[in-house]
Design a protein around this motif. Structure first.
Motif, PDB file in Angstrom:
ATOM      1  N   MET A  45       0.714  -1.103   0.332  1.00 45.73           N
ATOM      2  CA  MET A  45      -0.082  -0.264   0.002  1.00 45.73           C
ATOM      3  C   MET A  45       1.016   1.326   0.189  1.00 45.73           C
ATOM      4  O   MET A  45       2.062   1.480   0.384  1.00 45.73           O
ATOM      5  N   ALA A  46       0.039   2.483  -0.690  1.00 45.09           N
ATOM      6  CA  ALA A  46       1.268   3.529  -0.017  1.00 45.09           C
ATOM      7  C   ALA A  46       0.301   4.847   0.313  1.00 45.09           C
ATOM      8  O   ALA A  46      -0.816   4.435   0.470  1.00 45.09           O
ATOM      9  N   LEU A  47       0.944   5.471   1.255  1.00 43.96           N
ATOM     10  CA  LEU A  47      -0.198   5.887   2.542  1.00 43.96           C
ATOM     11  C   LEU A  47       0.545   7.633   2.366  1.00 43.96           C
ATOM     12  O   LEU A  47       1.447   7.999   2.594  1.00 43.96           O
ATOM     13  N   GLU A  48      -0.496   8.878   1.704  1.00 47.31           N
ATOM     14  CA  GLU A  48       0.043  10.129   1.845  1.00 47.31           C
ATOM     15  C   GLU A  48      -0.853  11.235   2.894  1.00 47.31           C
ATOM     16  O   GLU A  48      -2.235  11.782   1.959  1.00 47.31           O
ATOM     17  N   LEU A  49      -0.562  11.430   3.501  1.00 52.42           N
ATOM     18  CA  LEU A  49      -1.520  12.085   4.644  1.00 52.42           C
ATOM     19  C   LEU A  49      -0.974  13.210   5.562  1.00 52.42           C
ATOM     20  O   LEU A  49      -0.469  13.050   6.033  1.00 52.42           O
ATOM     21  N   THR A  50      -2.036  14.142   5.781  1.00 58.60           N
ATOM     22  CA  THR A  50      -1.165  15.243   6.063  1.00 58.60           C
ATOM     23  C   THR A  50      -2.848  15.424   6.909  1.00 58.60           C
ATOM     24  O   THR A  50      -3.941  16.086   6.725  1.00 58.60           O
ATOM     25  N   LEU A  51      -2.478  15.032   8.505  1.00 51.53           N
ATOM     26  CA  LEU A  51      -4.074  15.053   9.589  1.00 51.53           C
ATOM     27  C   LEU A  51      -3.099  16.697  10.658  1.00 51.53           C
ATOM     28  O   LEU A  51      -2.028  16.636  10.840  1.00 51.53           O
ATOM     29  N   ASP A  52      -4.449  16.865  11.924  1.00 55.81           N
ATOM     30  CA  ASP A  52      -3.819  17.494  12.431  1.00 55.81           C
ATOM     31  C   ASP A  52      -5.432  16.532  13.798  1.00 55.81           C
ATOM     32  O   ASP A  52      -6.146  16.158  13.498  1.00 55.81           O
ATOM     33  N   ARG A  53      -4.578  17.680  15.309  1.00 62.75           N
ATOM     34  CA  ARG A  53      -5.461  17.052  15.928  1.00 62.75           C
ATOM     35  C   ARG A  53      -7.236  17.451  16.260  1.00 62.75           C
ATOM     36  O   ARG A  53      -7.700  17.154  17.255  1.00 62.75           O
ATOM     37  N   ASP A  54      -7.343  18.038  14.825  1.00 62.48           N
ATOM     38  CA  ASP A  54      -8.640  18.837  14.715  1.00 62.48           C
ATOM     39  C   ASP A  54      -9.637  17.933  13.908  1.00 62.48           C
ATOM     40  O   ASP A  54     -10.354  18.035  13.746  1.00 62.48           O
ATOM     41  N   GLY A  55      -9.593  16.965  13.942  1.00 66.44           N
ATOM     42  CA  GLY A  55      -9.951  16.109  12.389  1.00 66.44           C
ATOM     43  C   GLY A  55      -9.691  16.617  11.521  1.00 66.44           C
ATOM     44  O   GLY A  55     -10.569  16.035  10.322  1.00 66.44           O
ATOM     45  N   ASN A  56      -8.998  17.724  11.290  1.00 66.05           N
ATOM     46  CA  ASN A  56      -8.752  18.052   9.318  1.00 66.05           C
ATOM     47  C   ASN A  56      -7.570  16.978   8.850  1.00 66.05           C
ATOM     48  O   ASN A  56      -6.795  16.806   9.385  1.00 66.05           O
ATOM     49  N   PRO A  78      -3.625  22.151   4.847  1.00 68.95           N
ATOM     50  CA  PRO A  78      -4.409  22.357   3.696  1.00 68.95           C
ATOM     51  C   PRO A  78      -5.403  22.776   4.123  1.00 68.95           C
ATOM     52  O   PRO A  78      -5.926  21.779   4.192  1.00 68.95           O
ATOM     53  N   THR A  79      -6.047  23.838   3.868  1.00 74.42           N
ATOM     54  CA  THR A  79      -7.502  24.427   4.208  1.00 74.42           C
ATOM     55  C   THR A  79      -9.235  24.080   2.725  1.00 74.42           C
ATOM     56  O   THR A  79      -9.691  24.158   2.639  1.00 74.42           O
ATOM     57  N   THR A  80      -7.974  23.814   1.705  1.00 67.05           N
ATOM     58  CA  THR A  80      -8.845  23.608   0.027  1.00 67.05           C
ATOM     59  C   THR A  80      -9.499  22.573   0.240  1.00 67.05           C
ATOM     60  O   THR A  80      -9.008  21.397   0.881  1.00 67.05           O
ATOM     61  N   THR A  81     -11.239  22.278  -0.109  1.00 70.11           N
ATOM     62  CA  THR A  81     -11.622  21.593  -0.268  1.00 70.11           C
ATOM     63  C   THR A  81     -12.799  21.647  -1.183  1.00 70.11           C
ATOM     64  O   THR A  81     -12.569  22.741  -2.361  1.00 70.11           O
ATOM     65  N   PRO A  82     -12.660  20.860  -1.639  1.00 69.79           N
ATOM     66  CA  PRO A  82     -13.772  20.136  -3.402  1.00 69.79           C
ATOM     67  C   PRO A  82     -14.754  21.257  -3.727  1.00 69.79           C
ATOM     68  O   PRO A  82     -15.376  21.509  -2.934  1.00 69.79           O
TER      69      PRO A  82
END
Length: 258
Positions: free
Chosen positions: A75-86, A235-239
């Motif tokens: 598997m390959a995984l790339e995630l940027t995440l924070d404690r606020d669940g973003n 990053p704050t950009t959403t679809p």
């Protein structure tokens, strides 16, 4: 939606499984601090500080790829995440099983599986879903039972809890290597044998002693996990709305998991 596999759930769990490597590997628990002389400490002292540094992060980028053994696909995984669940990122299920793009902001979550995902995870019906979405994201609430596992996997607190819960699971002798560099940054490698696998953690030797890379080899495993972008905002950009499709409209109003 049902199929041979619960695909988006696998995507969420992939992140947890990968981070589980750190939970009982070469990391310990203790007090994090900036320490440019960390290579002079014992292996356990370095491990103690490294784990606490990881637990103290408000956000981070997690990169993982390879096989963890136990007959699991690469598997390959790339995630940027924070404690606020973003979070934002992607999970590739490997072996042409498909990939899933994930964006979560607040209580909203967007998921965009690719064509291979629909083909392999929903045999017989995946092409219809792919045609309806036509490259758009499914959008839903993080509380939707069909997306809850994925939403939890996007929360840094999920990873922090996993690390904390495995704090006492270390087994085998922990060894410290000589100070070296990783992508130009000075690190101290810590190595432990566990369940027939060699786990090596490269700990930052200057500044806060974050674990920067973990490699797992042996017993069917060959994987690399990297940590970076500590405490940098997700990053704050959403679809945009014209690139999204409501999950309930697509799957029907059912509590069945995705």
């Amino acid at each position: 939606m049902t199929g041979r596999h619960s695909g988006t759930r696998r995507a969420a769990c992939a992140a947890v499984v990968v981070l589980g490597v750190t939970g009982g590997s070469a990391l310990g628990g203790g007090a994090a601090r900036a320490d440019d002389g960390i290579d002079k400490l014992s292996a356990q002292q370095i491990a103690d500080r490294s784990r606490d540094a990881l637990l103290s992060a408000r956000s981070l980028h997690l990169s993982a790829r390879g096989e963890l053994g136990d007959n699991s696909p690469p598997m390959a995984l790339e995630l940027t995440l924070d404690r606020d669940g973003n979070c934002t990122g992607s999970v590739d299920l490997g072996k042409s099983q498909g990939s899933v793009r994930i964006v979560k902001r607040g209580d909203d979550i967007w998921v965009k599986p690719d064509a291979n995902f629909w083909k392999n995870q929903v045999p017989g019906g995946g092409s219809a879903f792919a045609a309806i979405l036509n490259g758009r994201y499914m959008k839903g609430s993080a509380d939707d039972p069909r997306l809850r596992d994925l939403a939890n996997g996007c929360d840094l607190d999920t990873f922090r809890k996993l690390v904390s819960d495995n704090a006492d699971n270390d087994r085998g002798t922990l060894n410290k290597g000589r100070r070296t560099t990783l992508d130009g940054a000075p690190v101290v490698p810590l190595t432990r044998m566990r369940d027939g696998r060699t786990l090596t953690t490269d700990v930052a030797a200057t500044g806060k002693p974050y674990p920067l890379r973990i490699t797992v080899q042996g017993a069917g495993a060959d994987a690399v996990v990297g940590f970076s972008a500590f405490d940098k905002p997700v990053p704050t950009t959403t679809p945009p709305p014209d690139q999204t499709y409501d999950i309930s409209a697509l799957l029907g109003r059912t509590s069945a998991p995705v």
